[in-house]
Scaffold this motif. Structure first.
Motif, PDB file in Angstrom:
ATOM      1  N   ARG A  65      -7.586 -17.749   2.052  1.00  0.00           N
ATOM      2  CA  ARG A  65      -8.208 -18.610   1.095  1.00  0.00           C
ATOM      3  C   ARG A  65      -7.556 -18.249  -0.323  1.00  0.00           C
ATOM      4  NH1 ARG A  65     -14.298 -18.316   0.969  1.00  0.00           N
ATOM      5  NH2 ARG A  65     -14.727 -19.119   3.124  1.00  0.00           N
ATOM      6  N   PRO A  66      -7.050 -19.286  -1.267  1.00  0.00           N
ATOM      7  CA  PRO A  66      -6.353 -18.964  -2.552  1.00  0.00           C
ATOM      8  C   PRO A  66      -7.038 -17.814  -3.116  1.00  0.00           C
ATOM      9  CG  PRO A  66      -6.627 -21.214  -2.326  1.00  0.00           C
ATOM     10  CD  PRO A  66      -7.816 -20.612  -1.062  1.00  0.00           C
ATOM     11  N   GLY A  67      -6.377 -16.825  -3.979  1.00  0.00           N
ATOM     12  CA  GLY A  67      -6.849 -15.670  -4.616  1.00  0.00           C
ATOM     13  C   GLY A  67      -6.969 -14.672  -3.443  1.00  0.00           C
ATOM     14  N   GLU A  68      -6.696 -14.659  -2.419  1.00  0.00           N
ATOM     15  CA  GLU A  68      -6.506 -13.359  -1.464  1.00  0.00           C
ATOM     16  C   GLU A  68      -5.237 -12.845  -1.550  1.00  0.00           C
ATOM     17  OE1 GLU A  68      -9.892 -14.519   2.164  1.00  0.00           O
ATOM     18  OE2 GLU A  68      -7.797 -14.714   2.516  1.00  0.00           O
ATOM     19  N   THR A  69      -5.217 -11.475  -1.359  1.00  0.00           N
ATOM     20  CA  THR A  69      -3.924 -10.806  -1.182  1.00  0.00           C
ATOM     21  C   THR A  69      -3.479 -11.008   0.133  1.00  0.00           C
ATOM     22  OG1 THR A  69      -5.022  -8.680  -0.678  1.00  0.00           O
ATOM     23  CG2 THR A  69      -4.342  -9.167  -3.083  1.00  0.00           C
ATOM     24  N   VAL A  70      -2.258 -10.544   0.493  1.00  0.00           N
ATOM     25  CA  VAL A  70      -1.759 -10.507   2.007  1.00  0.00           C
ATOM     26  C   VAL A  70      -2.588  -9.536   2.757  1.00  0.00           C
ATOM     27  CG1 VAL A  70       0.068  -9.837   3.520  1.00  0.00           C
ATOM     28  CG2 VAL A  70       0.560 -11.169   1.266  1.00  0.00           C
ATOM     29  N   ALA A  71      -2.898  -8.363   2.078  1.00  0.00           N
ATOM     30  CA  ALA A  71      -3.778  -7.309   2.712  1.00  0.00           C
ATOM     31  C   ALA A  71      -4.995  -7.817   3.243  1.00  0.00           C
ATOM     32  CB  ALA A  71      -4.025  -6.109   1.838  1.00  0.00           C
ATOM     33  N   GLY A  72      -5.666  -8.685   2.128  1.00  0.00           N
ATOM     34  CA  GLY A  72      -6.984  -9.356   2.459  1.00  0.00           C
ATOM     35  C   GLY A  72      -7.060 -10.358   3.465  1.00  0.00           C
ATOM     36  N   ALA A  73      -5.846 -11.160   3.317  1.00  0.00           N
ATOM     37  CA  ALA A  73      -5.797 -12.142   4.300  1.00  0.00           C
ATOM     38  C   ALA A  73      -5.640 -11.487   5.926  1.00  0.00           C
ATOM     39  CB  ALA A  73      -4.532 -13.024   3.937  1.00  0.00           C
ATOM     40  N   ASP A 116       0.461   2.397   2.132  1.00  0.00           N
ATOM     41  CA  ASP A 116       0.172   2.567   3.534  1.00  0.00           C
ATOM     42  C   ASP A 116       0.145   1.261   4.232  1.00  0.00           C
ATOM     43  OD1 ASP A 116       0.165   4.744   5.369  1.00  0.00           O
ATOM     44  OD2 ASP A 116      -1.385   5.771   4.770  1.00  0.00           O
ATOM     45  N   CYS A 117      -0.176   0.084   3.414  1.00  0.00           N
ATOM     46  CA  CYS A 117      -0.298  -1.175   3.766  1.00  0.00           C
ATOM     47  C   CYS A 117       1.116  -1.847   3.929  1.00  0.00           C
ATOM     48  CB  CYS A 117      -1.135  -1.856   3.025  1.00  0.00           C
ATOM     49  SG  CYS A 117      -0.700  -2.079   1.122  1.00  0.00           S
ATOM     50  N   MET A 132      -0.837  -5.794  -3.139  1.00  0.00           N
ATOM     51  CA  MET A 132      -0.418  -5.939  -4.188  1.00  0.00           C
ATOM     52  C   MET A 132       0.111  -7.537  -4.292  1.00  0.00           C
ATOM     53  SD  MET A 132      -1.618  -3.500  -6.171  1.00  0.00           S
ATOM     54  CE  MET A 132      -0.691  -3.391  -7.742  1.00  0.00           C
ATOM     55  N   VAL A 133       0.436  -8.154  -3.292  1.00  0.00           N
ATOM     56  CA  VAL A 133       1.147  -9.328  -3.167  1.00  0.00           C
ATOM     57  C   VAL A 133       0.066 -10.385  -2.741  1.00  0.00           C
ATOM     58  CG1 VAL A 133       2.918 -10.656  -2.040  1.00  0.00           C
ATOM     59  CG2 VAL A 133       3.178  -8.155  -2.275  1.00  0.00           C
ATOM     60  N   ALA A 134      -0.108 -11.458  -3.675  1.00  0.00           N
ATOM     61  CA  ALA A 134      -0.737 -12.688  -3.334  1.00  0.00           C
ATOM     62  C   ALA A 134      -0.186 -13.406  -2.312  1.00  0.00           C
ATOM     63  CB  ALA A 134      -1.000 -13.637  -4.515  1.00  0.00           C
ATOM     64  N   ALA A 135      -1.303 -13.916  -1.190  1.00  0.00           N
ATOM     65  CA  ALA A 135      -0.765 -14.623  -0.163  1.00  0.00           C
ATOM     66  C   ALA A 135      -0.420 -16.028  -0.904  1.00  0.00           C
ATOM     67  CB  ALA A 135      -2.124 -14.861   0.800  1.00  0.00           C
TER      68      ALA A 135
END
Lengths: 460, 104, 371
Positions: free
Chosen positions: B27-35, B65-66, B80-83
């Motif tokens: 989803r727009p707004g997610e970080t790479v970690a979140g995605a 660590d991510c 810290m990086v937006a998807a």
């Protein structure tokens, strides 16, 4: 390069409170924050959050919207997605954003870097699927993500209960709490109860009681007095949590959150050489500050959790107190009545703090963990190696770093620093102040070799 | 185990990134970690010290660590990086290779 | 509290630790005194090269002494590794000095000729770009070549220091930390008494001052005047990179762990150990010119440490004429010379003399003679 009256580092409640007031009174203010918008961890994403998510996060979260609006209207220059990677004692602040590296300078610095979660070194804490509870809450605030499958929240501190309640509101039921607070905590806290009934103390206590009641009403299992905690993979993509509570427990889970309270984020302050004090009550270092919240360096003020954890309202008020002190030094008129009223309000919000600190003390075994536990996640140095090195004569954290590499990895000792200091103090039989701390080296935030090389003014 | 996306559902055809070569909707707004976490990815990297598997710990940029490789840039903090659509994300296996150049 | 011993070494850095280890290994009863967690720690800010190209030109004794140290390093690395189990990151095989201009190539050519003329027991060759690329494929377009000697090496100075400390204890020595020696006096019964800032005292029949920049004040108390000065060196280190640099090299070093060190500067900055962006930027510029791919590496840390410089830049190995049994050892090449300090000089001090250390390196050479 022009010189700012003040640079405020961190756009959480303290930075917002400070920068707004400074700018409203005509000071030239630059507010920087590494995240994409104002709010800090507590009000993260407040400007962009969908209504459904805000409803889950609750009224304390929503309270940030008005303060952020005030900041936007204040005239402060705002730099988001901007990291302060080096701060020099003369007020020079080196920044990094999408455009590269640049230098700014200010007459005054207001450090509002907030808090970080205390590391929770226990067996298995490095396994994938184990995160901090603060991290889980960030996923909820920032991205609207809620863990699927059985979740254990392990530890102590208000955030454990707050996040559990937010999970419930979001509809999550497969949740178990594993409380590590010791039974004696309540007793130790009791003498601080009278003070907690003053000022805004009762509101904080009522909030806490409300969370507990919400959990109880929902029938969420709460294990108390949990010790000897360990986490292992279950061999099937999940996790096994073992602990001793009322009897031995073994829970199969898909995800585990750990939390043992928050501590001031002092990395930047230490890099500046600000004098630090140890608080036995908070089990953390915090910067020495005077009435005006000025650090041991005359032009560096510290507001909010970075100066000592007090929560969002205290941070907001401290931001204003520091701003008024800076305004006065800049030659602006400041109403002394407003100063004293703000100080009083801050004290009222701190009334319950001593009680809270004692209710949620981290378990001793987490401060000086067993030998097999990894203390330094980056370089994978175990507590046993650290103990052996100290027993062989290592003088403190910096020698441990030199000999074992703990603290040399990319996190720069932020995670293992508290453990190194605790083990030093314990084994050498010295105070936490005497044990010392890892010397903080720049850069404070990641910068690439290429970016720095581009700063060279001449051919070498 | 994946994560539940709480926000009201968006149309099925959202943007995609590639994780280890396979497409993954975010989803727009997610970080790479979140995605990645939403998709059920837990291990993001193998450490250069012991090869142990690791995933996000702090999710606020402090713990490193991510780390993942994003579009050929190694050791990027996924939290810290937006998807972004089309992004090629890989697990970070051991030390970074991008800075080793032709000498690796 | 007073502790008596046969030999007391003041200074737990690479020099003092190597001497103490060597003496204890030779059978002496050794106490090593070290400061606390925060001090001027040249050994902990070190770049980690055993560097011999061009070393000591014009000073035959120093040149031969250094080259001898280089020849002994593999032996020291083997012994330390076997005895401590610590991988000290030793890598020999010759070091590269990169050249980015025709002028630099010419300078290296001249250095090679001079080294031959002075009959140094070291062979240095000049590699052109093509020959260099076989050894270092990642070099940037501006790199024209490099000089390569057979003798240079590299080591983790931190792990070497740790191996010395642990080895000292293994050989029956004592390590005493948090002891900042302030005062030395003769003790009628036990040789010498050393007192620290807190009043604690350690005595020994013989003492060695190897206290870095702190040696100046201590040496005066035994009648020697080394007139030491600090020289600041700044260094940066990156996160771990897959192995790409398979030789020790000047200005750039890839550690066993994969981290890349760039350094170091030579500055007169008094006793300041602050870092400066301009200097760090120049180090990074040099690094990316040598290996352009390094641009994407992340800087993890920048630091500064102070070299200990004698007025003529050469080591001092001396014994107090007025207080026999009190020795002074100081130099700015604590890594390169560690092999001789550990294997030759330590055992000599255990016996009570300076053994093979050249007499020309006594501090009398520095005396300011009234004319």
């Amino acid at each position: 390069m022009s010189r700012w009256d003040a640079i405020v580092i961190g756009a959480g409640p303290a930075g917002i409170g400070g920068a707004s007031l400074l700018a409203e009174r005509g000071a030239r203010v630059l507010l920087v924050d590494e995240t994409p918008g104002p709010g800090g961890q507590i009000w993260r994403g407040i400007e962009t959050v969908p209504e459904s998510r805000a409803a889950i996060l609750g009224p304390d979260y929503r309270a940030g919207a008005a303060e952020v609006a005030r900041l936007r209207a204040s005239g402060a220059t705002l730099a988001f997605s901007t990291e302060a990677w080096r701060v020099e004692p003369d007020g020079t602040v080196w920044l990094r954003d999408a455009g590269g590296l640049r230098r700014e300078a200010a007459r005054h610095l207001l450090v509002a870097t907030g808090a970080m979660e205390r590391p929770v070194p226990l067996p298995g804490w490095t396994l994938p699927g184990v995160t901090t509870i603060g991290g889980l809450q960030i996923l909820l605030k920032r991205e609207g993500l809620l863990p699927r499958g059985p979740l254990a929240l392990v530890g102590t501190g208000p955030l454990v209960y707050l996040y559990a309640a937010q999970c419930l509101t979001a509809g999550k039921r497969d949740l178990v709490l594993v409380d590590t607070a010791r039974p004696g905590a309540m007793l130790a806290a009791l003498p601080h109860l009278p003070r907690a009934l003053l000022g805004h103390g009762p509101a904080y206590l009522a909030k806490g009681a409300g969370l507990l009641w919400q959990l109880r009403r929902a029938g969420i299992a709460v294990h108390t007095n949990a010790r000897q905690i360990g986490i292992e993979p279950d061999g099937d993509g999940g996790l096994v949590l073992r602990f001793l509570g009322r009897g031995r427990h073994r829970l199969r889970l898909s995800r585990i959150g750990l939390h043992e309270g928050v501590i001031p984020e002092t990395h930047l302050l230490r890099s500046l050489g600000c004098r630090m004090l140890w608080s036995a009550a908070a089990v953390a270092f915090h910067p020495a500050r005077d009435r005006d919240l000025c650090s041991s360096l005359g032009h560096v003020h510290v507001a909010g959790d970075a100066g000592g954890v007090g929560g969002a309202m205290v941070a907001l008020l401290e931001g204003r107190i520091a701003a008024m002190a800076i305004l006065e030094r800049l030659g602006h008129q400041v109403d002394p009545l407003l100063v004293s009223a703000t100080r009083r309000a801050r004290r009222a919000h701190l009334a319950a703090r001593p009680l809270i600190e004692r209710l949620y003390r981290p378990a001793p075994e987490l401060l000086t963990p067993p030998d097999e536990v990894v203390a330094c996640r980056c370089e994978e140095v175990r507590c046993g190696e650290i103990r052996a090195s100290l027993a062989a004569g290592a003088a403190g954290p910096n020698q441990l770093k030199a000999f074992l590499r703990c603290g040399m990895g990319p996190c720069q000792g932020r995670i293992c620093g508290p453990t190194l200091a605790q083990l030093t103090a314990r084994i050498r039989g010295v105070t936490m102040e005497e044990a010392g701390w890892l010397t903080v080296r720049p850069p404070l935030r990641p910068v690439s070799v290429g970016e720095i090389a581009a700063l060279a003014s001449e051919e070498p | 185990m994946p994560f539940i996306r709480l926000d009201p559902p968006t149309p099925e055809a959202g943007p995609e990134l590639f994780f280890e070569g396979r497409p993954l909707r975010f989803r727009p707004g997610e970080t790479v970690a979140g995605a990645l976490m939403a998709a059920g990815v837990t291990a993001f990297r193998e450490t250069p010290v012991s090869g142990a598997a690791r995933g996000p710990w702090c999710l606020m940029g402090a713990c490193f660590d991510c780390l993942v490789s994003i579009d050929g840039q190694d050791n990027q903090r996924a939290c810290m990086v937006a998807a972004r659509a089309g992004m090629k994300v890989r697990r970070q296996i051991g030390a970074r290779r991008d800075a080793a150049g032709a000498g690796k | 509290m007073s502790v008596a011993g046969e030999l007391v070494v003041i200074g737990g850095g690479l020099i003092g630790a190597a001497l103490a280890w060597g003496a204890a290994r030779a059978g002496a009863d050794v106490t090593l005194l070290d400061e606390g967690d925060i001090a001027f720690r040249a050994s902990r800010g070190n770049f980690g090269l055993v560097w011999l190209q061009g070393k000591g030109l014009g000073h035959p004794d120093y040149m031969h002494w250094s080259i001898r140290a280089g020849r002994r390093w593999p032996e020291l690395a083997r012994i330390l590794g076997e005895e401590s189990g610590i991988d000290i990151g030793w890598r020999g095989g010759g070091g590269l000095h990169f050249c980015c201009s025709a002028e630099e190539m010419e300078q290296r050519r001249a250095l090679i000729a001079r080294t031959r003329a002075e009959a140094a027991d070291i062979s240095i060759e000049l590699l052109d770009r093509e020959a260099l690329r076989e050894r270092a494929p990642g070099i940037g377009p501006q790199v024209l070549g490099a000089s390569l000697s057979d003798l240079d090496g590299e080591v983790s100075p931190l792990f070497a220091l740790r191996a010395f400390h642990e080895g000292l204890v293994r050989h029956g020595g004592r390590l005493r930390t948090n002891f900042s020696a302030r005062e030395i006096r003769r003790d009628p019964h036990r040789g010498f008494a050393i007192r620290d800032a807190s009043g604690a005292e350690v005595t020994g029949r013989r003492i060695v001052i190897a206290a870095g920049l702190g040696a100046d004040a201590l040496a005066r108390q035994i009648g020697l005047e080394p007139r030491l000065m600090p020289e600041r060196g700044q260094i940066v280190v990156t996160d771990r990179v897959a192995p790409f640099l398979h030789h020790p090299a000047s200005a750039i070093r890839q550690s066993r762990e994969g981290t890349v060190l760039l350094g170091s500067t030579h500055e007169d900055a008094g006793f300041s150990t602050a870092t400066e962006v301009e200097a760090i930027a120049r180090l990074c510029r040099i690094g990316t010119r040598l290996f352009p791919a390094l641009r994407s590496a992340r800087l993890v840390r920048a630091w500064a440490a102070l070299r200990i410089m004698t007025p003529d830049g050469l080591p001092i190995y001396d014994e107090s004429p007025e207080m026999p049994g009190a020795f002074l050892v100081t130099c700015h090449s604590g890594v390169t010379l560690a092999s001789l300090h550990a294997l030759d000089l330590g055992p000599a001090l255990a016996r009570g003399d300076l053994g093979p250390a050249p007499r020309s390196m006594r501090s009398a050479r520095l005396a300011v003679h009234p004319t």
